[in-house]
Design a protein around this motif. Structure first.
Motif, PDB file in Angstrom:
ATOM      1  N   ILE A 101      -1.300  -4.524   0.728  1.00  0.00           N
ATOM      2  CA  ILE A 101      -0.515  -5.336   1.824  1.00  0.00           C
ATOM      3  C   ILE A 101      -1.612  -5.529   3.136  1.00  0.00           C
ATOM      4  N   TYR A 102      -1.346  -6.527   3.886  1.00  0.00           N
ATOM      5  CA  TYR A 102      -1.970  -7.022   5.001  1.00  0.00           C
ATOM      6  C   TYR A 102      -1.122  -6.178   6.017  1.00  0.00           C
ATOM      7  N   ASP A 103      -1.620  -5.321   6.866  1.00  0.00           N
ATOM      8  CA  ASP A 103      -1.035  -4.462   7.703  1.00  0.00           C
ATOM      9  C   ASP A 103      -0.998  -5.042   8.937  1.00  0.00           C
TER      10      ASP A 103
ATOM     11  N   ILE B 295      -3.708  -2.256   3.501  1.00  0.00           N
ATOM     12  CA  ILE B 295      -3.118  -0.929   3.127  1.00  0.00           C
ATOM     13  C   ILE B 295      -3.109  -1.026   1.605  1.00  0.00           C
ATOM     14  N   ASN B 296      -3.580  -0.264   0.766  1.00  0.00           N
ATOM     15  CA  ASN B 296      -3.438   0.163  -0.465  1.00  0.00           C
ATOM     16  C   ASN B 296      -2.120   0.982  -0.648  1.00  0.00           C
ATOM     17  N   VAL B 297      -0.978   0.575  -1.276  1.00  0.00           N
ATOM     18  CA  VAL B 297       0.380   1.359  -1.317  1.00  0.00           C
ATOM     19  C   VAL B 297       0.186   2.391  -2.195  1.00  0.00           C
ATOM     20  N   GLU B 298      -0.492   2.509  -3.430  1.00  0.00           N
ATOM     21  CA  GLU B 298      -0.676   3.560  -4.241  1.00  0.00           C
ATOM     22  C   GLU B 298      -1.503   4.773  -3.557  1.00  0.00           C
ATOM     23  N   LYS B 299      -2.504   4.067  -2.858  1.00  0.00           N
ATOM     24  CA  LYS B 299      -3.385   5.137  -2.192  1.00  0.00           C
ATOM     25  C   LYS B 299      -2.673   5.771  -1.061  1.00  0.00           C
ATOM     26  N   PHE B 300      -1.764   5.051  -0.499  1.00  0.00           N
ATOM     27  CA  PHE B 300      -1.061   5.570   0.637  1.00  0.00           C
ATOM     28  C   PHE B 300       0.050   6.666   0.110  1.00  0.00           C
ATOM     29  N   LYS B 301       0.595   6.500  -1.115  1.00  0.00           N
ATOM     30  CA  LYS B 301       1.643   7.633  -1.602  1.00  0.00           C
ATOM     31  C   LYS B 301       1.026   8.701  -1.669  1.00  0.00           C
ATOM     32  N   GLN B 302      -0.400   8.576  -2.412  1.00  0.00           N
ATOM     33  CA  GLN B 302      -1.161   9.796  -2.698  1.00  0.00           C
ATOM     34  C   GLN B 302      -1.573  10.511  -1.450  1.00  0.00           C
TER      35      GLN B 302
ATOM     36  N   LEU C 141       4.767   3.758   9.082  1.00  0.00           N
ATOM     37  CA  LEU C 141       4.075   3.869   7.737  1.00  0.00           C
ATOM     38  C   LEU C 141       4.846   4.298   6.741  1.00  0.00           C
ATOM     39  N   THR C 142       5.846   5.234   7.227  1.00  0.00           N
ATOM     40  CA  THR C 142       6.726   5.776   6.288  1.00  0.00           C
ATOM     41  C   THR C 142       7.703   4.845   5.573  1.00  0.00           C
ATOM     42  N   ASP C 143       8.186   3.932   6.510  1.00  0.00           N
ATOM     43  CA  ASP C 143       9.023   2.640   6.233  1.00  0.00           C
ATOM     44  C   ASP C 143       8.350   1.850   4.743  1.00  0.00           C
TER      45      ASP C 143
ATOM     46  N   GLY D 246       2.782  -6.745   6.292  1.00  0.00           N
ATOM     47  CA  GLY D 246       3.738  -6.193   5.624  1.00  0.00           C
ATOM     48  C   GLY D 246       3.935  -6.992   4.136  1.00  0.00           C
ATOM     49  N   TYR D 247       3.280  -7.739   3.670  1.00  0.00           N
ATOM     50  CA  TYR D 247       3.069  -8.770   2.683  1.00  0.00           C
ATOM     51  C   TYR D 247       2.065  -8.603   1.703  1.00  0.00           C
ATOM     52  N   GLU D 248       2.019  -8.943   0.514  1.00  0.00           N
ATOM     53  CA  GLU D 248       0.931  -8.776  -0.682  1.00  0.00           C
ATOM     54  C   GLU D 248      -0.235  -9.817  -0.288  1.00  0.00           C
ATOM     55  N   VAL D 249      -1.223  -9.252  -0.688  1.00  0.00           N
ATOM     56  CA  VAL D 249      -2.421 -10.237  -0.603  1.00  0.00           C
ATOM     57  C   VAL D 249      -2.744 -10.812  -1.906  1.00  0.00           C
ATOM     58  N   PRO D 250      -2.823 -12.094  -2.090  1.00  0.00           N
ATOM     59  CA  PRO D 250      -2.795 -12.793  -3.448  1.00  0.00           C
ATOM     60  C   PRO D 250      -4.078 -12.565  -4.030  1.00  0.00           C
ATOM     61  N   ARG D 251      -4.176 -12.107  -5.175  1.00  0.00           N
ATOM     62  CA  ARG D 251      -5.348 -12.203  -5.977  1.00  0.00           C
ATOM     63  C   ARG D 251      -5.995 -11.072  -6.118  1.00  0.00           C
ATOM     64  N   VAL D 252      -5.912 -10.112  -4.974  1.00  0.00           N
ATOM     65  CA  VAL D 252      -6.638  -8.684  -5.167  1.00  0.00           C
ATOM     66  C   VAL D 252      -6.097  -7.778  -5.867  1.00  0.00           C
ATOM     67  N   SER D 253      -6.673  -6.749  -6.402  1.00  0.00           N
ATOM     68  CA  SER D 253      -6.296  -5.643  -7.251  1.00  0.00           C
ATOM     69  C   SER D 253      -7.082  -4.345  -6.971  1.00  0.00           C
TER      70      SER D 253
END
Length: 461
Positions: free
Chosen positions: A32-34, A47-54, A333-335, A445-452
């Motif tokens: 997501i764009y922060d 922000i990479n969501v999975e990395k933030f969870k970790q 960031l928690t939210d 707070g929304y998804e960046v297209p095409r990136v992975s």
């Protein structure tokens, strides 16, 4: 214009009501764009969501700040690139593809018409060396970028990288070294010319075969190696796939090389992800943003007809007595990960994907950013793609027929008897990689297209 606080509050309350009565779809956010920031230099963060969870899991077990520092990276910052420089990058990427397409065609023609064309085109350079035109800067929006509930509400805009020749000509655009290098003379006898005999203007008889040509005034070849002609073009296809394709990728890498004005972030790889560069202009267009508020109200309808302009106007007013300037921006960031949906009124936030390029301070206030994006994908197609260009890119063997006028002495008049290789009438086959590019806007707070995945590099600030 500054909106009265009470009026603005009532409208935003109505907007909030609309948001609660119409349940937002569940978002599966990954990258997501922060936010945008002016310090230490103008930049956007992601922000990479999975990395933030970790990171959160690791940080919860950390005994001190040193341990927490080893919990890994989840936020990536990228300096803003200048809009004009991204146009230059796009132009260079178009040039790379045009070079590939042009040299592929002329190598096929060279192979097909060897040795005659080797002696003409590889001796004299007919290359016009015209630079590719600068691309049209449009903000790309597609249904895949946002929930299906907004299909038909947000205006669609396809990418306009226009990968193809600006002009299809009977002359090469590339220099002859681009398609002659590595070629060899092929002395295989391809045809026997047909001959017609005339007495004055009266045709007496012809010695010719049944091979069709594009010139009805010329005798048809007595014999023509059609199978060999197909094989010669096929050899050019292999050259394009092995050599020219590799050169095309090198040209792309040169085009996206970072400069002082272009600082991209490679997200995973070009083949599996995308390259993005936050892009800004130097001159604000606040009137254009105000118009976007009206457009959103018209498109979304209902309560949004009145509330959309005011919702976005928070970025224009931003004084202390109004409601908080950024009620629609990223929460703590928690939210971000504790709630299934992105922040703000999701329909109005998603409509920001149509917003234009602006200076970075405007992004910071309005809660969105614009990105230049490039990605490579496998493709199978026939070149050229444009239907109108196909007649100009036919595979034609330049055979000749002879008309003989019986007199003393006899006069022999050679006439072109070009043979169309019909297997390639719709174009030359291409199966390989192609790199596209576009510009797109992303709300906070929304998804960046095409990136992975995650970015391969990060900027050290």
């Amino acid at each position: 214009m500054r909106w009265p606080p009470v009026f603005m509050g009532l409208l935003l309350a109505g907007c909030a009501t609309a948001a609660t009565t119409e349940k937002a779809p569940k978002y599966d956010r990954r990258n997501i764009y922060d936010t945008s920031s002016m310090r230490p230099i103008p930049h956007a963060s992601f922000i990479n969501v999975e990395k933030f969870k970790q990171y959160k899991t690791c940080a919860a077990k950390a005994r001190n700040d040193k341990d927490k520092a080893g919990c890994g990276k989840y936020q990536y910052r990228v300096p803003y690139s200048l809009s004009d420089e991204t146009l230059r990058v796009g132009q260079d990427m178009r040039q790379a593809w045009q070079r590939f397409e042009d040299r592929y065609y002329w190598r096929a023609m060279l192979n097909l018409n060897s040795p005659l064309m080797n002696l003409s085109h590889c001796t004299i350079d007919f290359g016009q060396n015209q630079a590719a035109a600068q691309p049209e800067l449009v903000i790309n929006t597609e249904n895949s970028m946002y929930p299906k509930e907004l299909t038909g509400k947000i205006p669609q805009q396809d990418i306009k990288d226009k990968l193809g020749m600006d002009t299809y000509s009977i002359l090469p655009n590339v220099p002859n070294t681009d398609y002659c290098a590595g070629s060899t003379l092929d002395l295989t006898l391809m045809y026997l010319p047909g001959t017609c005999f005339y007495l004055g203007t009266t045709k007496l008889f012809c010695v010719e075969g049944d091979q069709e040509t594009l010139n009805p005034l010329a005798p048809r070849p007595i014999a023509f190696r059609y199978d060999e002609a197909v094989n010669r073009v096929g050899a050019a296809t292999l050259t394009a796939e092995k050599l020219y394709q590799a050169d095309y990728q090198k040209d792309i890498l040169k085009a996206i090389k970072p400069t002082a004005k272009f600082l991209p972030l490679l997200w995973d790889t070009l083949l599996t992800g995308a390259l993005v560069a936050p892009t800004q202009t130097l001159k604000p267009d606040l009137g254009g943003l105000a118009q976007k508020g009206k457009d959103a109200g018209t498109r979304l309808g209902g309560v949004f007809a009145a509330t959309a302009p005011v919702y976005y106007a928070q970025g224009l007013t931003g004084n202390a007595i109004t409601l908080p300037l950024r009620v629609h921006t990223l929460p703590t960031l928690t939210d971000v990960l504790a709630t299934p949906n992105p922040p703000g009124v999701w329909k109005l936030e998603e409509f920001k994907r149509t917003f234009p390029q602006q200076p970075s301070p405007v992004y910071e206030r309005f809660g969105y950013t614009n990105l230049f994006s490039a990605w490579t994908r496998p493709t199978v197609k026939l070149l050229p793609e444009a239907v109108g260009a196909k007649p100009l890119r036919q595979m034609i063997y330049m055979a000749v027929g002879n008309n003989v006028s019986i007199q003393i002495p006899p006069v022999v008049v050679p006439l072109p008897a070009p043979v169309l290789i019909k297997e390639f009438a719709l174009g030359l086959p291409y199966a390989g990689l192609q790199t596209h590019f576009t510009w797109q806007s992303v709300p906070e707070g929304y998804e960046v297209p095409r990136v992975s995945g995650v970015p391969l590099i990060d900027y050290p600030f």
